[in-house]
Design a protein around this motif. Structure first.
Motif, PDB file in Angstrom:
ATOM      1  N   TRP A 163     -10.983  53.238  49.708  1.00 51.35           N
ATOM      2  CA  TRP A 163     -11.231  53.499  48.294  1.00 51.35           C
ATOM      3  C   TRP A 163     -10.459  54.743  47.867  1.00 51.35           C
ATOM      4  CZ3 TRP A 163     -14.392  50.414  45.231  1.00 51.35           C
ATOM      5  CH2 TRP A 163     -15.273  49.536  45.880  1.00 51.35           C
ATOM      6  N   ASP A 199      -8.847  56.836  43.888  1.00 55.86           N
ATOM      7  CA  ASP A 199      -8.526  56.766  42.463  1.00 55.86           C
ATOM      8  C   ASP A 199      -7.010  56.829  42.284  1.00 55.86           C
ATOM      9  OD1 ASP A 199      -8.444  56.882  39.718  1.00 55.86           O
ATOM     10  OD2 ASP A 199      -9.308  58.894  39.558  1.00 55.86           O
ATOM     11  N   LEU A 232     -13.154  54.874  41.154  1.00 57.68           N
ATOM     12  CA  LEU A 232     -12.554  54.512  42.435  1.00 57.68           C
ATOM     13  C   LEU A 232     -12.024  53.093  42.435  1.00 57.68           C
ATOM     14  CD1 LEU A 232     -15.060  56.186  44.899  1.00 57.68           C
ATOM     15  CD2 LEU A 232     -12.765  56.941  44.292  1.00 57.68           C
ATOM     16  N   GLY A 254     -16.166  59.872  47.263  1.00 53.02           N
ATOM     17  CA  GLY A 254     -15.360  59.566  46.093  1.00 53.02           C
ATOM     18  C   GLY A 254     -14.978  60.781  45.283  1.00 53.02           C
ATOM     19  N   GLU A 301      -9.571  63.368  48.548  1.00 55.72           N
ATOM     20  CA  GLU A 301     -10.790  62.687  48.127  1.00 55.72           C
ATOM     21  C   GLU A 301     -11.667  62.417  49.342  1.00 55.72           C
ATOM     22  OE1 GLU A 301      -9.028  60.431  44.158  1.00 55.72           O
ATOM     23  OE2 GLU A 301      -9.490  59.222  45.930  1.00 55.72           O
ATOM     24  N   LYS A 335     -13.767  60.196  51.656  1.00 57.40           N
ATOM     25  CA  LYS A 335     -13.766  58.768  51.968  1.00 57.40           C
ATOM     26  C   LYS A 335     -14.770  58.470  53.080  1.00 57.40           C
ATOM     27  CE  LYS A 335      -9.361  59.337  52.581  1.00 57.40           C
ATOM     28  NZ  LYS A 335      -7.912  59.262  52.809  1.00 57.40           N
TER      29      LYS A 335
END
Length: 557
Positions: free
Chosen positions: A255, A257, A264, A483, A498, A500
């Motif tokens: 995942w 962005d 996400l 996230g 980010e 995860k």
């Protein structure tokens, strides 16, 4: 007594002593697997039948299951298959607790997580927001969700949670895709293979069996589970727009962005089929933007054998990039993120593709092994066919791993040959994850193998450059802020990462972030974009510290 000249150092590596100048490469990785008490050996259930599941390996990873601030290790194991070697004791998954002194203890029985299924991968996150990490285990067969009881033990809550999945699951990853404060779950599933549908592959004339190519089996649809916040999940695969019936054969998921819009998105690595990139549209819906984004196929328009994947901003342009490992005689693909949410294949121009041509990559991740602020790349290699030499003289079953150093000019240098003895060994690599298990300020490496002991590589020297650590605690957001995006400004440079929960191949990395600061003495500014959408600005903060930030409260003791 040995006299050292100015700017030289002496590092013992077992019986080997290496001299080097401090203005040259200063980091080596040392195999400390047995030294720290990890005696696990993966059992792949190998048989003369060569069932496909035997060779895909199992994963594992780092996570802090007991909340003491140290990274523990969980390793997945295989299981006996018809015709495999008989064992006195069934193989199980194993949980190792970090003793905070550089060693680990096997606490599997005490914790109650020694499942004896044919394990594939794992992901860890705080599913119920109660302050401790739960474990999701994928299997060749029904999956398992272990709820952390907060006292060092776990309970199997799979049936109640409704996340059994079934069929052949591979990688999994948690993320709060709908922003309701609870982590949701994506589960990759591979091919429609079972022991009853097993086929002969190889050379019939020579009666020579080999593991089958996945192209002969149909894909199995992936699953997206939405967390209802009461300990149960709902299958929203179709309603969310990520149900695909005739494409997939998924092995890796992450995942991130990628379009910088605050929610996400989802990248899935597929074997012999195009990869998937799903853009989060909000309101619980996704759009398949794979083709328009330019990451579905190779440069020449061919589907590759996607194994592992990861998101990370390697070039510092503020957009997430994607690394995907592939089969031998393909190439490992590096897609550079661009404004507007599109990608450019930079695999060859960055120097990443050519070294990988004769190798088969699995686990992979972005990390900063030397704390210079630039994201480097690790790749675990190992072939699928244990008798590949009988079919192709250019390939080998056991292969060495890759360490790609980010040069800072848009390119990478493959430096495995000078990264220490842990990189010279040939092995059957599968899962891989980074994590600072010894808490010394640099990232170590865990690699899982097929049919062999894992490899724990301790980073020696990465902490010569400065660093800062950060753990987030959500209030409106999910408890571990999975996230969240954290941006660090230090020494005139800007970095972001980010959080995860699941990536690479069948693997899990830590939820706390570690930033290399190069020579900067402090992080002048820390900006946290929480999963709830709240943006919090902190700093300055001195290097060499591990901070805890609570949503809305800033840094706390």
């Amino acid at each position: 007594m040995i006299a050292l000249g100015a700017g030289q150092a002496l590092i013992p590596l077992g019986a080997v002593v290496l001299f080097f100048s401090l203005n040259q490469e200063q980091v080596v990785f040392v195999d400390v697997t047995q030294q720290v008490g990890i005696d696990f050996v993966h059992y792949n259930g190998a048989t003369d039948e060569k069932y496909l599941v035997e060779t895909m390996g199992s994963g594992g990873g780092f996570f802090d299951y007991d909340g003491d601030g140290d990274l523990d290790i969980y390793l997945l194991n295989g299981a006996p298959l018809p015709g495999s070697e008989l064992l006195q004791k069934p193989p199980t998954n194993v949980l190792y607790r970090n003793n905070d002194d550089g060693t680990f203890s096997d606490v599997t029985a005490l914790a109650g997580v020694g499942e004896a299924g044919f394990g594939m991968g794992m992901a860890a996150a705080d599913v119920d927001n109660d302050g401790d990490l739960d474990i999701y285990v994928t299997n060749f067969g029904a999956n398992v969700l272990y709820r952390n009881n907060g006292d060092g033990t776990f309970s199997d809550v799979t049936a109640y949670a409704g996340v059994e999945a079934g069929a052949w699951s591979t990688s999994a990853a948690f993320a709060d895709f709908d922003g309701d404060g609870f982590v949701d779950l994506f589960v990759c599933r591979y091919v429609d293979f079972s022991l009853s549908t097993h086929k002969f592959c190889g050379d019939r004339a020579r009666n020579l069996r080999a593991y089958c190519h996945p192209v002969i089996y149909d894909p199995v649809p992936n699953l997206l589970y939405r967390n209802r916040g009461d300990g149960t999940f709902t299958d929203v695969t179709a309603s969310a727009g990520v149900y695909v019936k005739d494409e997939g054969k998924s092995l890796g998921v992450v995942w991130g962005d990628y379009d910088n819009d605050g929610d996400l998105d989802l990248h899935v690595a597929n074997d012999t089929m195009r990869n998937f990139l799903y853009r989060n549209e909000g309101q619980g819906r996704f759009t398949d933007v794979t083709l328009s984004a330019g990451i579905g196929y190779s440069e020449d328009g061919q589907a590759q054998a996607g194994m592992g994947n990861d998101f990370g901003d390697y070039d510092g342009n503020g957009w997430l990039d994607i690394i995907v490992t592939n089969f031998d005689f393909e190439y490992n693909a590096l897609y550079q993120g661009q404004p507007g949410g599109v990608f450019i294949d930079r695999s060859y121009s960055t120097g990443l593709a050519e070294p990988s041509i004769n190798f088969l990559g699995f686990g992979t991740f972005f990390f900063d092994y030397n704390n210079d602020g630039l994201l480097d790349i690790f790749v675990a290699n190992g072939h699928i066919l244990d008798n590949i030499d009988l079919f192709n003289s250019l390939s080998t079953y056991r292969e060495r791993n890759f360490l790609f150093r980010n040069r800072g000019d848009g390119g990478f240098e493959e430096i495995s040959h000078r990264a220490g003895p842990g990189f010279s060994r040939e092995m059957v690599g599968r899962g891989a994850a980074p994590g600072d298990f010894d808490d010394d300020g640099d990232e170590d490496i865990l690699v899982t193998m097929s049919g062999e002991a894992p490899l724990l590589l301790r980073n020696e020297g990465g902490n010569r450059n400065r660093w800062i650590g950060l753990r987030l605690v959500g209030r409106r957001s999910n408890r571990d802020a999975v996230g969240a995006r954290v941006t660090i400004e230090a020494g005139g440079k800007k970095y972001f990462k980010e959080i995860k929960a699941g990536s690479s191949y069948l693997s899990q990395g830590p939820l706390a972030l570690l930033f290399g600061l190069d020579s900067a003495e402090s992080a002048e500014r820390i900006v946290i974009r929480w999963p709830s959408g709240e943006v919090e600005k902190l700093g300055p903060a001195a290097a060499g510290r591990r901070l805890i930030a609570v949503e809305g409260l800033g840094v706390v003791p």
